[in-house]
Design a protein around this motif. Structure first.
Motif, PDB file in Angstrom:
ATOM      1  N   VAL A 198       2.249   1.662  -3.460  1.00  0.00           N
ATOM      2  CA  VAL A 198       1.203   2.155  -4.368  1.00  0.00           C
ATOM      3  C   VAL A 198       0.965   3.642  -4.115  1.00  0.00           C
ATOM      4  N   THR A 199       0.923   4.036  -2.859  1.00  0.00           N
ATOM      5  CA  THR A 199       0.739   5.456  -2.518  1.00  0.00           C
ATOM      6  C   THR A 199       1.904   6.278  -3.047  1.00  0.00           C
ATOM      7  N   ARG A 248       3.962   5.529  -5.503  1.00  0.00           N
ATOM      8  CA  ARG A 248       3.940   5.528  -6.973  1.00  0.00           C
ATOM      9  C   ARG A 248       2.831   6.431  -7.499  1.00  0.00           C
ATOM     10  N   THR A 249       1.682   6.413  -6.825  1.00  0.00           N
ATOM     11  CA  THR A 249       0.583   7.290  -7.223  1.00  0.00           C
ATOM     12  C   THR A 249       1.017   8.741  -7.091  1.00  0.00           C
ATOM     13  N   GLN A 250       1.691   9.079  -6.015  1.00  0.00           N
ATOM     14  CA  GLN A 250       2.206  10.442  -5.822  1.00  0.00           C
ATOM     15  C   GLN A 250       3.191  10.812  -6.929  1.00  0.00           C
ATOM     16  N   GLU A 273       0.834  -1.213   0.000  1.00  0.00           N
ATOM     17  CA  GLU A 273       0.000   0.000   0.000  1.00  0.00           C
ATOM     18  C   GLU A 273       0.860   1.252   0.000  1.00  0.00           C
ATOM     19  N   ASN A 312       2.344  13.919 -13.913  1.00  0.00           N
ATOM     20  CA  ASN A 312       1.215  14.473 -14.678  1.00  0.00           C
ATOM     21  C   ASN A 312       1.158  15.993 -14.555  1.00  0.00           C
ATOM     22  N   LEU A 367       3.280   9.570  -9.953  1.00  0.00           N
ATOM     23  CA  LEU A 367       2.521   9.738 -11.195  1.00  0.00           C
ATOM     24  C   LEU A 367       1.776  11.070 -11.206  1.00  0.00           C
ATOM     25  N   LEU A 368       1.201  11.448 -10.098  1.00  0.00           N
ATOM     26  CA  LEU A 368       0.511  12.747 -10.013  1.00  0.00           C
ATOM     27  C   LEU A 368       1.487  13.890 -10.244  1.00  0.00           C
TER      28      LEU A 368
END
Length: 191
Positions: A177-178, A180-182, A174, A188, A184-185
């Motif tokens: 994932v958090t 990696r999400t950060q 988790e 972006n 990616l954001l």
């Protein structure tokens, strides 16, 4: 003499030894009769002529079962049983009382001091053998249950460790994932 047979399930497999029965009686004829009957069906037999000898014998090499007379000089069978049950090394040995005392109070006392069965004299060999076989089978099943319970306890502990490891891995996943999400954001936003 009666037809003497025993249940084959009482006797252990080849890798285990034959059950030993300790017979305690101050009457030599009773010792001889019981020893012969039990030996004839394959049991190892040890004899004790009094309570003191029985306690020493049981402590040195605990038998699978004890046949114990109640009425003996110096130390009666009830006291022998009390002492056996007070010692960790002999407490679990099943004791079958064999006695001419047939009163209910005597039988109740036998169970209160730790006996598992009571045979009244004069006894029938077939009855004694049946009771010995039954108690040895119960002991075997009790040991088997204890072993299975220990195995189950080990499995439960292993399962708890595995569940804790899975929880830890889930937390790490988790977090990844958090993270990696950060990432990616952030990527972006820069695009």
């Amino acid at each position: 003499m009666e037809d003497l047979q025993t249940s084959s399930s009482v006797f252990p497999s080849n890798e285990q030894k034959t059950p030993t029965i300790l017979i305690v009686d101050d009457v030599p004829e009773n010792l001889r009769l019981l020893s012969t009957a039990l030996s004839d069906v394959g049991y190892e037999v040890r004899n004790a002529i009094n309570g003191s000898v029985a306690l020493m014998s049981a402590a040195l090499e605990p038998p699978a079962l004890i046949l114990l007379d109640v009425t003996m000089p110096k130390m009666d069978g009830f006291e022998v049983c009390r002492r056996l049950k007070a010692e960790a090394s002999t407490a679990e040995i099943p004791v079958i009382f064999i006695s001419a005392l047939g009163e209910v109070i005597d039988k109740v006392t036998a169970f209160e001091v730790g006996g598992v069965d009571y045979v009244t004299k004069p006894f029938q060999i077939s009855e004694v053998l049946a009771r010995v076989n039954a108690q040895l089978e119960l002991s075997r099943l009790r040991e088997q249950l204890q072993s299975k319970n220990q195995q189950l306890q080990i499995c439960l502990e292993e399962q708890k460790r595995a569940e804790a490891q899975v929880r830890q891995l889930n937390l790490e996943l988790e977090q990844r994932v958090t993270d990696r999400t950060q990432q990616l954001l952030m990527t972006n936003k820069t695009l």
